[in-house]
Design a protein around this motif. Structure first.
Motif, PDB file in Angstrom:
ATOM      1  N   ILE A  84       1.201   7.101   6.802  1.00  0.00           N
ATOM      2  CA  ILE A  84       0.509   6.925   5.532  1.00  0.00           C
ATOM      3  C   ILE A  84       1.425   6.144   4.594  1.00  0.00           C
ATOM      4  O   ILE A  84       2.550   6.570   4.327  1.00  0.00           O
ATOM      5  CB  ILE A  84       0.137   8.279   4.887  1.00  0.00           C
ATOM      6  CG1 ILE A  84      -0.794   9.074   5.802  1.00  0.00           C
ATOM      7  CG2 ILE A  84      -0.500   8.066   3.521  1.00  0.00           C
ATOM      8  CD1 ILE A  84      -1.147  10.454   5.264  1.00  0.00           C
ATOM      9  N   PHE A  85       0.944   5.007   4.107  1.00  0.00           N
ATOM     10  CA  PHE A  85       1.721   4.220   3.160  1.00  0.00           C
ATOM     11  C   PHE A  85       1.565   4.754   1.742  1.00  0.00           C
ATOM     12  O   PHE A  85       0.469   5.163   1.327  1.00  0.00           O
ATOM     13  CB  PHE A  85       1.260   2.763   3.170  1.00  0.00           C
ATOM     14  CG  PHE A  85       1.991   1.893   4.145  1.00  0.00           C
ATOM     15  CD1 PHE A  85       3.364   1.982   4.294  1.00  0.00           C
ATOM     16  CD2 PHE A  85       1.304   0.958   4.897  1.00  0.00           C
ATOM     17  CE1 PHE A  85       4.043   1.167   5.192  1.00  0.00           C
ATOM     18  CE2 PHE A  85       1.972   0.137   5.784  1.00  0.00           C
ATOM     19  CZ  PHE A  85       3.346   0.245   5.933  1.00  0.00           C
ATOM     20  N   LEU A  86       2.665   4.730   1.002  1.00  0.00           N
ATOM     21  CA  LEU A  86       2.640   4.919  -0.449  1.00  0.00           C
ATOM     22  C   LEU A  86       3.030   3.593  -1.072  1.00  0.00           C
ATOM     23  O   LEU A  86       4.034   2.997  -0.674  1.00  0.00           O
ATOM     24  CB  LEU A  86       3.642   5.993  -0.886  1.00  0.00           C
ATOM     25  CG  LEU A  86       3.342   7.448  -0.570  1.00  0.00           C
ATOM     26  CD1 LEU A  86       4.471   8.329  -1.117  1.00  0.00           C
ATOM     27  CD2 LEU A  86       2.022   7.879  -1.185  1.00  0.00           C
ATOM     28  N   SER A  87       2.253   3.132  -2.059  1.00  0.00           N
ATOM     29  CA  SER A  87       2.595   1.834  -2.649  1.00  0.00           C
ATOM     30  C   SER A  87       2.049   1.698  -4.061  1.00  0.00           C
ATOM     31  O   SER A  87       0.971   2.198  -4.376  1.00  0.00           O
ATOM     32  CB  SER A  87       2.027   0.696  -1.787  1.00  0.00           C
ATOM     33  OG  SER A  87       2.312  -0.559  -2.375  1.00  0.00           O
ATOM     34  N   ASP A  92      -6.637  -5.202  -2.709  1.00  0.00           N
ATOM     35  CA  ASP A  92      -7.234  -5.028  -1.380  1.00  0.00           C
ATOM     36  C   ASP A  92      -6.408  -5.694  -0.286  1.00  0.00           C
ATOM     37  O   ASP A  92      -6.237  -5.144   0.804  1.00  0.00           O
ATOM     38  CB  ASP A  92      -8.658  -5.592  -1.362  1.00  0.00           C
ATOM     39  CG  ASP A  92      -9.629  -4.711  -2.127  1.00  0.00           C
ATOM     40  OD1 ASP A  92      -9.281  -3.540  -2.378  1.00  0.00           O
ATOM     41  OD2 ASP A  92     -10.720  -5.193  -2.476  1.00  0.00           O
ATOM     42  N   MET A  93      -5.876  -6.891  -0.570  1.00  0.00           N
ATOM     43  CA  MET A  93      -5.120  -7.607   0.452  1.00  0.00           C
ATOM     44  C   MET A  93      -3.827  -6.873   0.797  1.00  0.00           C
ATOM     45  O   MET A  93      -3.377  -6.907   1.947  1.00  0.00           O
ATOM     46  CB  MET A  93      -4.804  -9.042  -0.010  1.00  0.00           C
ATOM     47  CG  MET A  93      -5.995  -9.982   0.068  1.00  0.00           C
ATOM     48  SD  MET A  93      -6.803  -9.985   1.705  1.00  0.00           S
ATOM     49  CE  MET A  93      -5.464 -10.537   2.755  1.00  0.00           C
ATOM     50  N   ASP A  94      -3.235  -6.198  -0.188  1.00  0.00           N
ATOM     51  CA  ASP A  94      -2.033  -5.410   0.085  1.00  0.00           C
ATOM     52  C   ASP A  94      -2.371  -4.260   1.034  1.00  0.00           C
ATOM     53  O   ASP A  94      -1.618  -3.959   1.975  1.00  0.00           O
ATOM     54  CB  ASP A  94      -1.444  -4.858  -1.215  1.00  0.00           C
ATOM     55  CG  ASP A  94      -0.931  -5.969  -2.124  1.00  0.00           C
ATOM     56  OD1 ASP A  94      -0.308  -6.909  -1.609  1.00  0.00           O
ATOM     57  OD2 ASP A  94      -1.164  -5.894  -3.337  1.00  0.00           O
ATOM     58  N   LYS A  95      -3.509  -3.610   0.786  1.00  0.00           N
ATOM     59  CA  LYS A  95      -3.931  -2.504   1.647  1.00  0.00           C
ATOM     60  C   LYS A  95      -4.237  -3.006   3.052  1.00  0.00           C
ATOM     61  O   LYS A  95      -3.854  -2.383   4.050  1.00  0.00           O
ATOM     62  CB  LYS A  95      -5.162  -1.819   1.057  1.00  0.00           C
ATOM     63  CG  LYS A  95      -4.908  -1.126  -0.276  1.00  0.00           C
ATOM     64  CD  LYS A  95      -6.166  -0.478  -0.808  1.00  0.00           C
ATOM     65  CE  LYS A  95      -5.904   0.195  -2.149  1.00  0.00           C
ATOM     66  NZ  LYS A  95      -7.118   0.822  -2.707  1.00  0.00           N
ATOM     67  N   ILE A  96      -4.924  -4.142   3.132  1.00  0.00           N
ATOM     68  CA  ILE A  96      -5.261  -4.701   4.445  1.00  0.00           C
ATOM     69  C   ILE A  96      -3.990  -5.047   5.214  1.00  0.00           C
ATOM     70  O   ILE A  96      -3.865  -4.756   6.407  1.00  0.00           O
ATOM     71  CB  ILE A  96      -6.154  -5.948   4.278  1.00  0.00           C
ATOM     72  CG1 ILE A  96      -7.532  -5.528   3.747  1.00  0.00           C
ATOM     73  CG2 ILE A  96      -6.283  -6.703   5.598  1.00  0.00           C
ATOM     74  CD1 ILE A  96      -8.406  -6.687   3.353  1.00  0.00           C
ATOM     75  N   HIS A  97      -3.031  -5.657   4.506  1.00  0.00           N
ATOM     76  CA  HIS A  97      -1.761  -6.013   5.146  1.00  0.00           C
ATOM     77  C   HIS A  97      -1.059  -4.765   5.665  1.00  0.00           C
ATOM     78  O   HIS A  97      -0.530  -4.744   6.791  1.00  0.00           O
ATOM     79  CB  HIS A  97      -0.864  -6.737   4.130  1.00  0.00           C
ATOM     80  CG  HIS A  97       0.382  -7.304   4.733  1.00  0.00           C
ATOM     81  ND1 HIS A  97       1.488  -7.636   3.985  1.00  0.00           N
ATOM     82  CD2 HIS A  97       0.726  -7.581   6.028  1.00  0.00           C
ATOM     83  CE1 HIS A  97       2.438  -8.090   4.783  1.00  0.00           C
ATOM     84  NE2 HIS A  97       1.998  -8.073   6.019  1.00  0.00           N
ATOM     85  N   GLY A  98      -1.066  -3.719   4.849  1.00  0.00           N
ATOM     86  CA  GLY A  98      -0.434  -2.470   5.255  1.00  0.00           C
ATOM     87  C   GLY A  98      -1.087  -1.856   6.474  1.00  0.00           C
ATOM     88  O   GLY A  98      -0.414  -1.430   7.420  1.00  0.00           O
TER      89      GLY A  98
END
Length: 234
Positions: A84-87, A92-98
Motif C-alpha cells: 500500500i502506497f502512502l503519498s 490520478d497519474m501519480d496513482k496510476i504510476h504507483g
C-alpha cells in the motif's frame, strides 16, 4: 476463527522517512493486533524483508535516496505480499504510476488512520483468499529441502527461505535434475538466458548465497555439491 487467531503472526512493514507518520501508523496497526516493523528508508526496508516474514508493506512514495516507486519494483522482484502506497501526491497519474509499479493500493496524505487500517485488513483478506493452498503440481523435495516451482517458495526443515529470483531459478534447475552435474557456463546460460563470459563469477556468488540460506553449515553443504573441475549438482 477469532480475529486474534487470524492476525497472530501477521507482520506489517511500515516504511516512511517521517518519524511522526511511522509512529502514528504503527500505533493504529498494533491496536488491530498486528506486529509492526517500522523503518525510515527503502534500503532498510529491503533488509527487513530479508530477515522477517512480512505479510504487507505500507510504503511512502517520497523518500530520499531510493524512492517508494523504485523500492516497490525492487520488492516485486522477489515478494508477492500486498503493498500500500502512502503519498502526498493525489493526481490520478501519480496513482496510476504507483499502481503500475506493483502496488495494490494507494492512500493519499493526509490520511485517516482508521481508513488505512481498514485497507490493510482488506488487502490481507484478499491476499490470503487467493493464497489458499492447493495441491502443488510441481514440488521438488530433497531431504528436508522443499522447492515449490508453482509458488516459487523454498522451505528447509519447514522454515521459509527467502531467495532472490535468480537464486530460486538456480536451485530449481539443480533440484529438477537431481544427480546431474551442471557446469557454471550451463547454469548461467539456462538461468540468465544469455552468453556466459569466462571471467564471470556470478554463478559462484549465487551458489554461495543459496548455501548460506539453506545449509546448516555452508562450508560443508549437503544439498548443492561442488564437483571439482566440472560444476555443481544436487
Amino acid at each position: 476463527m477469532h480475529r486474534e487467531d487470524r492476525m497472530k503472526g501477521q507482520t506489517i512493514l511500515v516504511v516512511d522517512d517521517d518519524a511522526d507518520i511511522r509512529q502514528l501508523v504503527s500505533i493504529y496497526i498494533r491496536n488491530e493486533g498486528y506486529e509492526v516493523v517500522a523503518v525510515p528508508d527503502a534500503l532498510q526496508a529491503l533488509q527487513a524483508l530479508e530477515h522477517a516474514t512480512v505479510d504487507l508493506v505500507i510504503l511512502d512514495v517520497m523518500m530520499p535516496g531510493m524512492d517508494g516507486i523504485q523500492a516497490c519494483m525492487k520488492i516485486r522482484e522477489a515478494y508477492q505480499m500486498p503493498i500500500i502506497f502512502l503519498s502526498a501526491k493525489s493526481e490520478d497519474m501519480d496513482k496510476i504510476h504507483g499502481l503500475m509499479s506493483g502496488a495494490d493500493d494507494y492512500v493519499t496524505k493526509p490520511f485517516n488512520p482508521l481508513e488505512l487500517t481498514a485497507r490493510v485488513k482488506s488487502q490481507l483478506r484478499r491476499y490470503h483468499m487467493y493464497q489458499q493452498p492447493e495441491e502443488p503440481s510441481s514440488v521438488l523435495e530433497i531431504g528436508h529441502l522443499r522447492v515449490d516451482e508453482d509458488t516459487r517458495q523454498v522451505q528447509i526443515h519447514g522454515r521459509d527461505v527467502r531467495l532472490t529470483p535468480k537464486e530460486f531459478d538456480i536451485l530449481a534447475l539443480l533440484a529438477r535434475n537431481k544427480g546431474q552435474v551442471f557446469s557454471v557456463e550451463k547454469i548461467y546460460e539456462m538461468v540468465w538466458k544469455e552468453p556466459f563470459y569466462k571471467s564471470d563469477n556470478t554463478v559462484m556468488v549465487h551458489i554461495t548465497n543459496i548455501r548460506e540460506k539453506t545449509e546448516e553449515n555452508p562450508k560443508k553443504p549437503i544439498y548443492i555439491k561442488t564437483v571439482w573441475g566440472v560444476g555443481y549438482k544436487i
